[in-house]
Design a protein around this motif. Structure first.
Motif, PDB file in Angstrom:
ATOM      1  N   TRP A  98       0.827  -1.220   0.000  1.00  0.00           N
ATOM      2  CA  TRP A  98       0.000   0.000   0.000  1.00  0.00           C
ATOM      3  C   TRP A  98       0.850   1.255   0.000  1.00  0.00           C
ATOM      4  CZ3 TRP A  98       0.592   3.209   4.265  1.00  0.00           C
ATOM      5  CH2 TRP A  98       1.203   2.641   5.395  1.00  0.00           C
ATOM      6  N   ILE A 140      -2.911  -3.155  -2.860  1.00  0.00           N
ATOM      7  CA  ILE A 140      -4.023  -2.473  -2.225  1.00  0.00           C
ATOM      8  C   ILE A 140      -5.131  -2.292  -3.260  1.00  0.00           C
ATOM      9  CG2 ILE A 140      -2.904  -0.231  -2.649  1.00  0.00           C
ATOM     10  CD1 ILE A 140      -4.284   0.842  -0.172  1.00  0.00           C
ATOM     11  N   GLY A 144      -9.113   0.459  -0.618  1.00  0.00           N
ATOM     12  CA  GLY A 144      -8.133   0.692   0.447  1.00  0.00           C
ATOM     13  C   GLY A 144      -7.871  -0.519   1.317  1.00  0.00           C
ATOM     14  N   ARG A 145      -8.236  -1.698   0.836  1.00  0.00           N
ATOM     15  CA  ARG A 145      -7.958  -2.899   1.624  1.00  0.00           C
ATOM     16  C   ARG A 145      -6.778  -3.645   1.022  1.00  0.00           C
ATOM     17  NH1 ARG A 145     -12.797  -5.401   4.849  1.00  0.00           N
ATOM     18  NH2 ARG A 145     -10.934  -6.033   5.980  1.00  0.00           N
ATOM     19  N   ILE A 146      -6.102  -4.418   1.894  1.00  0.00           N
ATOM     20  CA  ILE A 146      -4.936  -5.172   1.448  1.00  0.00           C
ATOM     21  C   ILE A 146      -5.397  -6.352   0.601  1.00  0.00           C
ATOM     22  CG2 ILE A 146      -3.035  -6.630   2.230  1.00  0.00           C
ATOM     23  CD1 ILE A 146      -2.998  -4.843   4.763  1.00  0.00           C
TER      24      ILE A 146
END
Lengths: 412, 412
Positions: A98, A140, A144-146
């Motif tokens: 990210w 990412i 916005g999540r891994i």
């Protein structure tokens, strides 16, 4: 400065001593004048530990949480590698997915890389950083999540960075010294290949030869990334290992370059399916939607409007496949009597670009297997590969017989 | 919905069974009608493992890389906790520090929380999420790098979330069932306190009673967060554990509430320092800049313009303190003959708000130690605490003697 990408797999960074060993190889390339992007995997065993915890916690897990958990192993290695390089007076810093940001699709656990903006890392190179240590396997999503790229995704990360940064080469350091005609643990006459074509490597990778991850080879082929596989544990120079390259760069082509195998296959048979137009779509649509990677497909001859449909998929997707098929049955979309899973099978394949211009490869293969009394369950072929599904107990024997039959002990 | 913050420390999430046990406590609070923010530590042992790797790799490590590495343990627990809650049909998701984002200063490894914007988590609560599982101990700097809050920082994370979300209470679940008059492993007559004042807890925390991290208590005091310490391993209800609260909420105040100790102290003496105005600043300025947490300070009587200066600091900062002092000496800023470190010392303290209105606490303390033949090396006092540095071998004996002397076996 020319950019070189170096990737170190799990066994190459399994402990602090090995991380140091890898860092020494990185330092040598910095001294040769490269700006280096190092892509690291998790220390060997760590990802399995994390995956185990997730699976024990939640058999049908939320893939977003899975990704958040399993990506942590690479972050540890990246930080430790950066620290090790700093200790050797090489200016380095770590980058998590990210932070780059390595942007991917939202297909958690199997995300596709969408973009690698160069700005952040280029700026640090311009400020004097010599090595960017990147945590492999992760990115990412736009939410916005891994995300993670799927097992072995660090190879793909490395190739994607090589493409994005116009790297002179992407060196994949691993626990073997190159690509072999087959697994030397099974056939001691296996030979290391100096060069192998992208397409061959692609088939070998997708067939379970675990040297390189399939998507990494695809990416390398598409973006013309020079890809090299070499050993972390030997002194290496510019001629070490195996170069994965364009077909045209290989002077002496073998008819068959390698014999690959995979133990992780299951054979599933839907017994007594109503045979009607569109039945294949009705079966394999839901399986695809459930994330089952169907490989081989065989449909038996139809009798009285009913047929058996056989397909293979990775062993660990059997439960998922079964659930998807039962749902489809309950919804009245596909009618079958029974779903039988056979997990005692293995896939064995021969691969070679030379097949295109040589007839008789299939018959040589089938003769060799027949001579050993090995029954073939399912067959598939492509332009440069022939695969068979056989009982698992014959796997080693089949590999050895085929290696012999195609004279691979003399390959180069 | 009212928000409740629950924090689980490393031993409370040490394995999957314990994470499940903790998740059951969380589910119970959801059923009581709370939106819950769960703050988790790393599984016990994990952070130490990571710290060990960093320290072995690089003795004077880059704190930014340290933070990137050691923060990974909490990410694992957060994901596993979210998965566990999902398995129990509780809508939950994990949040890493940068995802919240929990914004901190850039003081890596000891960052201060600057802001916790509520928008992201509030939105998910509004969409029906019942539990936000937050990785404790970590945040993100304005440079976009991962920071950590220092050891035990998950308590601080929990209190900061409780303040930011106006939580009804912040429950700290741990491996003890509350705050005791002293460590029961040393004094079996130790008693659990039902309530303790913020200021007492603050002194106990800073003195090494490892129940709560100092900064978390400071934060709770400043923002009037109701803080409760209770056991992960027992059935608990609204009256369990120890409530850390305002002084006014405690009806029956003890003169001394507890006896604390710390083994992690070192006594350092600068021998034969030139005694001149400003010498203290010349010594302790560089130490502070080097990140040495100086605790006690004693200056001996000056003879012929030279004096000895003694101070204490955490044992693991001795090397750093020595380096800072040698630099200062080399730069000609402070002249001393020798720096002697004694790491065989311990600190023992008595703490109580009642001291403010009761004379004679110091003499009772010194009498009790003298009666056991324990020599006092250094003394410091505050309004509600008296601390002494003694030889480490007497530590247990001193704690027991003081617990007796102040009648703490009858405390409530």
């Amino acid at each position: 400065m020319p950019v070189l990408v170096m990737k170190f797999g799990g066994t190459s960074v399994a402990d602090l001593a090995r991380i140091r060993n890898a860092a020494e190889k990185v330092k040598r390339e910095v001294e040769r004048g490269y700006d280096v992007i190092v892509v690291v995997s998790a220390m060997s065993g760590k990802t399995n530990e994390l995956v185990g915890w997730v699976e024990q916690t939640s058999p049908l897990f939320d893939a977003r949480e899975y990704d958040a958990v399993v990506s942590s192993g690479e972050n540890v290695t990246a930080g430790l590698m950066a620290l090790t390089l700093q200790e050797m007076d090489v200016p380095a810093r770590s980058w998590q997915g990210w932070q780059v940001p390595l942007k991917t699709s939202s297909a958690h656990s199997a995300a596709r890389i969408e973009a690698i903006p160069r700005a952040n890392i280029d700026q640090k190179f311009a400020e004097g950083m010599k090595v960017a240590v990147v945590a492999g396997f992760q990115g990412i999503s736009s939410e916005g999540r891994i995300t993670t790229l799927g097992r072995g995704g660090s190879d793909t990360t490395a190739v994607a960075f090589a493409a994005a940064f116009d790297a002179v080469r992407c060196d994949i350091y691993t626990d073997v010294d190159g690509v072999y005609t087959t697994d030397p643990r099974i056939e001691d006459k296996a030979r290391k290949l100096d060069r192998i074509a992208f397409e061959e490597m692609l088939e070998l990778a997708s067939l379970g030869a675990k040297v390189l991850q399939t998507r990494s080879v695809e990416l390398a082929m598409r973006y013309k990334v020079k890809l090299r596989v070499l050993s972390s544990f030997e002194d290496t120079d510019e001629n070490s290992g195996t170069l994965v390259c364009d077909e045209e760069d290989i002077v002496e082509q073998n008819v068959v370059s390698g014999v690959a195998y995979s133990r992780d296959e299951a054979k599933m048979t839907l017994i007594s399916v109503a045979d009607r137009p569109g039945i294949a779509a009705a079966i394999f649509g839901p399986l695809a939607k459930a994330g089952v990677n169907v490989d081989m497909i065989v449909q038996n001859i139809s009798e009285e409007g009913r047929t058996d449909m056989t397909f293979s998929c990775p062993v660990n997707q059997v439960a998922r496949a079964r659930e998807a098929m039962n749902k489809t049955k309950d919804a009245g979309e596909v009618n079958f009597r029974e779903l039988v899973a056979d997990t005692d099978v293995a896939k064995v394949s021969v691969v070679g670009i030379g097949m295109r211009s040589h007839a008789g490869v299939a018959s040589t293969m089938f003769d060799a297997l027949a001579a050993e009394g090995i029954n073939i369950r399912v067959i598939t072929t492509s332009e440069i590969k022939i695969s068979v599904l056989i009982d698992r107990k014959y796997m080693e024997l089949a590999v050895q017989a085929l290696h012999d039959a195609f004279g691979l002990e003399n390959a180069a």
